[in-house]
Design an enzyme around this catalytic site. Structure first.
Site, PDB file in Angstrom:
ATOM      1  N   LEU A  13      14.002   9.494 -84.710  1.00 29.52           N
ATOM      2  CA  LEU A  13      14.815  10.376 -85.482  1.00 29.52           C
ATOM      3  C   LEU A  13      16.170  10.784 -84.659  1.00 29.52           C
ATOM      4  CD1 LEU A  13      14.433  12.128 -88.185  1.00 29.52           C
ATOM      5  CD2 LEU A  13      13.550  14.064 -86.677  1.00 29.52           C
ATOM      6  N   LEU A  18      18.440  13.472 -83.772  1.00 32.67           N
ATOM      7  CA  LEU A  18      18.511  14.852 -84.170  1.00 32.67           C
ATOM      8  C   LEU A  18      19.759  15.628 -84.416  1.00 32.67           C
ATOM      9  CD1 LEU A  18      15.943  15.871 -81.147  1.00 32.67           C
ATOM     10  CD2 LEU A  18      15.645  15.878 -83.606  1.00 32.67           C
ATOM     11  N   LYS A  19      20.795  14.835 -84.302  1.00 32.57           N
ATOM     12  CA  LYS A  19      22.051  15.382 -84.605  1.00 32.57           C
ATOM     13  C   LYS A  19      22.589  15.081 -86.172  1.00 32.57           C
ATOM     14  CE  LYS A  19      24.074  14.906 -80.048  1.00 32.57           C
ATOM     15  NZ  LYS A  19      25.061  14.154 -78.985  1.00 32.57           N
ATOM     16  N   GLY A  56      18.706  18.432 -62.502  1.00 37.95           N
ATOM     17  CA  GLY A  56      17.838  18.200 -61.282  1.00 37.95           C
ATOM     18  C   GLY A  56      16.805  17.308 -61.682  1.00 37.95           C
ATOM     19  N   HIS A  57      16.248  16.877 -60.531  1.00 33.45           N
ATOM     20  CA  HIS A  57      14.832  16.023 -60.649  1.00 33.45           C
ATOM     21  C   HIS A  57      13.944  16.515 -59.575  1.00 33.45           C
ATOM     22  CE1 HIS A  57      16.031  12.622 -63.090  1.00 33.45           C
ATOM     23  NE2 HIS A  57      17.507  12.909 -62.615  1.00 33.45           N
ATOM     24  N   ASN A  89      14.928  17.689 -56.137  1.00 30.22           N
ATOM     25  CA  ASN A  89      15.567  18.837 -56.270  1.00 30.22           C
ATOM     26  C   ASN A  89      14.859  20.057 -56.307  1.00 30.22           C
ATOM     27  OD1 ASN A  89      17.679  16.877 -58.214  1.00 30.22           O
ATOM     28  ND2 ASN A  89      18.216  17.134 -56.094  1.00 30.22           N
ATOM     29  N   TYR A  90      13.656  19.909 -57.134  1.00 32.60           N
ATOM     30  CA  TYR A  90      12.797  21.062 -57.013  1.00 32.60           C
ATOM     31  C   TYR A  90      12.007  21.238 -55.831  1.00 32.60           C
ATOM     32  CZ  TYR A  90      14.173  19.709 -61.723  1.00 32.60           C
ATOM     33  OH  TYR A  90      14.892  19.006 -62.763  1.00 32.60           O
ATOM     34  N   ASP A 136       7.310  17.356 -61.126  1.00 33.38           N
ATOM     35  CA  ASP A 136       7.127  17.026 -62.170  1.00 33.38           C
ATOM     36  C   ASP A 136       6.021  17.494 -62.992  1.00 33.38           C
ATOM     37  OD1 ASP A 136       9.917  16.441 -62.332  1.00 33.38           O
ATOM     38  OD2 ASP A 136       9.447  14.025 -62.577  1.00 33.38           O
TER      39      ASP A 136
END
Length: 379
Positions: free
Chosen positions: A71, A73-74, A137-138, A141-142, A168
Site C-alpha cells: 500500500l 500510504l501517501k 536513532g538506532h 544510540n539508545y 530494539d
C-alpha cells in the site's frame, strides 16, 4: 492451548526489527497479522544476506506467519482503506517518527473514531514527547543515551557494539507486546481501546534494574569493570589456548568452591576476587576449550563455553528443547521460545501477496481493485 491469541487481528505498519519482532511474537501465539508495506520502498531487512528463495533469512524469520498488503500510504485512497481495515482489527502497531501517522490521517485520535476499541501502539526511539521526539536513532544510540553503554566493555577500550539489538528487542519489541496484551485484557472490562507510547530509550534505561537504582540514590554511576557483574570480579569470560572463550559465573560460594577444586586452586580462605580471577586466567589459557568442557562437564558450577550461533543451534540443550525447526522447504529457523506448544512454521509473505484477498474481503470488486492498482494505490 495451541493458539492462545487466535482471533486477535493485528495491523502491522512497521519495518526493520522492533515492530516486526513484536508482531512475530504475536503471530507465533496465533494472532492474525497483516503487514501493510510499500512495494516501492522495501523493508531493508528483506534485502539482507543470505537470501532464501528471494527474501533474506532474517526477513523470513521476522515475518513468518503474516500476510502482506502492499500500500502506498501517501495515495489519496490509502487512509480510507486503513480506516476500513481498522473496523475489523484489534491492534495497530507502527514505527514511524512522531507526527508521520497524523500527516497521513492515520493517527490514533482519527482511527479511534472508526473503532473505539482499537489498541494503537507506536514504537519509536525516544517516544512521542520530549526534545528528542523527532530525532533519528538506532539501537547503539539508545544504549548510549540511556547510560547502558557507559558501563559496558573494558576500561581500556570503552563500550563495544553489541552483536544483538538489546534496545530494539528487549526495550522495544518486548514491552510493546506486554503493553498490547495488557491493553487487550483491560479492554475486556472497559470496552475501550487505548494508545501506547513505547520508547526504546525509556525502556533501555528501565532495563538497568540492578545499577540504575543505586546511581539514582547516591551510589555513584556504574563504570566498565566497576562491579561484580561487569568485569570487576571473576564473573567474566576467559580465553583458552585455542583462542576460544569460556564463561565463569560461579558467584555463589558452593559454585566457586567446586570450580577451585576442579582447577586445583587453593581458595580457602577465599582469595580476593582479583587474585582468584588472575589464577583462573592462568589456568584456562593453558588448555583448549574442548579440554575444559570435558573436564568441567557435569560439575554444576555455572561455567559454559562461548559458542558460535551455529554451535548453539546444534547444542544438545537446544536440540532437546526442539528450538530449531525446519520448514518443508529445508529452511531452518529458531522456533517460538514463548513456552506454548510449538506450531508449524508458516512462511513469510511476498510483498503484497495477500493484497487481492484483503481487498475482496473488504467488498471490492475485481474491476475496482484493478482500477485502484492502476492509480498507484498498491505501489
Amino acid at each position: 492451548m495451541k493458539a492462545p491469541l487466535k482471533g486477535l487481528k493485528v495491523l502491522d505498519l512497521s519495518t526493520l526489527l522492533p515492530g516486526p519482532y513484536a508482531t512475530m511474537l504475536l503471530a507465533d501465539l496465533g494472532a492474525e497479522v497483516l503487514r501493510v508495506e510499500s512495494a516501492s520502498r522495501h523493508d531493508l531487512v528483506r534485502n539482507m544476506k543470505p537470501q532464501i528463495d528471494g527474501q533474506s533469512a532474517a526477513f523470513s524469520y521476522l515475518n513468518r506467519g503474516k500476510q502482506s498488503l502492499a500500500l502506498n500510504l501517501k495515495h489519496p485512497e490509502a487512509a480510507g482503506l486503513i480506516r476500513q481495515l481498522v473496523l475489523e482489527y484489534d491492534i495497530l502497531i507502527e514505527q514511524f517518527r512522531p507526527g508521520v501517522m497524523a500527516r497521513l490521517g492515520l493517527d490514533y485520535e482519527t482511527l479511534k473514531q472508526s473503532n473505539p476499541q482499537l489498541i494503537y501502539c507506536s514504537v519509536t526511539g525516544y517516544g512521542q514527547s520530549g526534545p528528542y521526539r523527532d530525532r533519528a536513532g538506532h539501537d547503539l544510540n539508545y544504549l548510549a543515551l540511556s547510560g547502558a553503554a557507559s558501563h559496558m566493555g573494558r576500561k581500556s577500550a570503552g563500550p563495544a557494539p553489541m552483536g544483538m539489538q538489546v534496545a530494539d528487542v528487549a526495550a522495544g519489541s518486548h514491552p510493546a507486546v506486554m503493553a498490547i496484551l495488557a491493553a487487550v485484557i483491560g479492554r475486556h472490562s472497559s470496552g475501550e481501546g487505548c494508545y501506547l507510547d513505547i520508547s526504546m530509550a525509556d525502556n533501555t534505561l528501565a532495563l538497568q534494574a540492578l545499577m540504575t537504582p543505586g546511581a539514582l540514590n547516591g551510589g555513584g554511576d556504574p563504570e566498565p569493570e566497576g562491579n561484580f557483574l561487569n568485569g570487576a570480579g571473576f564473573y567474566d569470560y576467559y580465553r583458552t589456548a585455542d583462542d576460544r572463550f569460556i564463561s565463569v559465573g560461579s558467584l555463589e560460594p558452593q559454585f566457586r568452591q567446586r570450580l577451585a577444586q576442579a582447577l586445583n586452586i587453593q581458595d580457602s580462605p577465599p582469595l580476593e576476587d582479583r587474585q582468584f580471577k588472575t589464577l583462573l586466567q592462568q589456568k584456562f589459557i593453558h588448555q583448549d576449550l574442548d579440554h575444559w568442557c570435558e573436564q568441567l562437564d557435569g560439575l554444576d558450577i555455572c561455567v559454559e563455553p562461548v559458542l558460535t550461533v551455529s554451535e548453539a543451534a546444534e547444542h544438545p540443550q537446544f536440540s532437546a528443547r526442539k528450538l530449531i525447526v525446519t520448514r518443508e522447504s529445508g529452511e531452518r529457523q529458531v522456533g517460538s521460545a514463548l513456552g506454548f506448544e510449538k506450531q508449524a512454521i508458516r512462511p513469510a509473505p511476498r510483498c503484497g501477496e495477500q493484497g487481492w484477498q484483503v481487498m475482496e474481503g473488504l467488498g471490492y470488486s475485481a474491476s475496482e481493485i484493478d482500477k485502484l492498482r492502476l492509480s498507484g494505490l498498491f505501489d
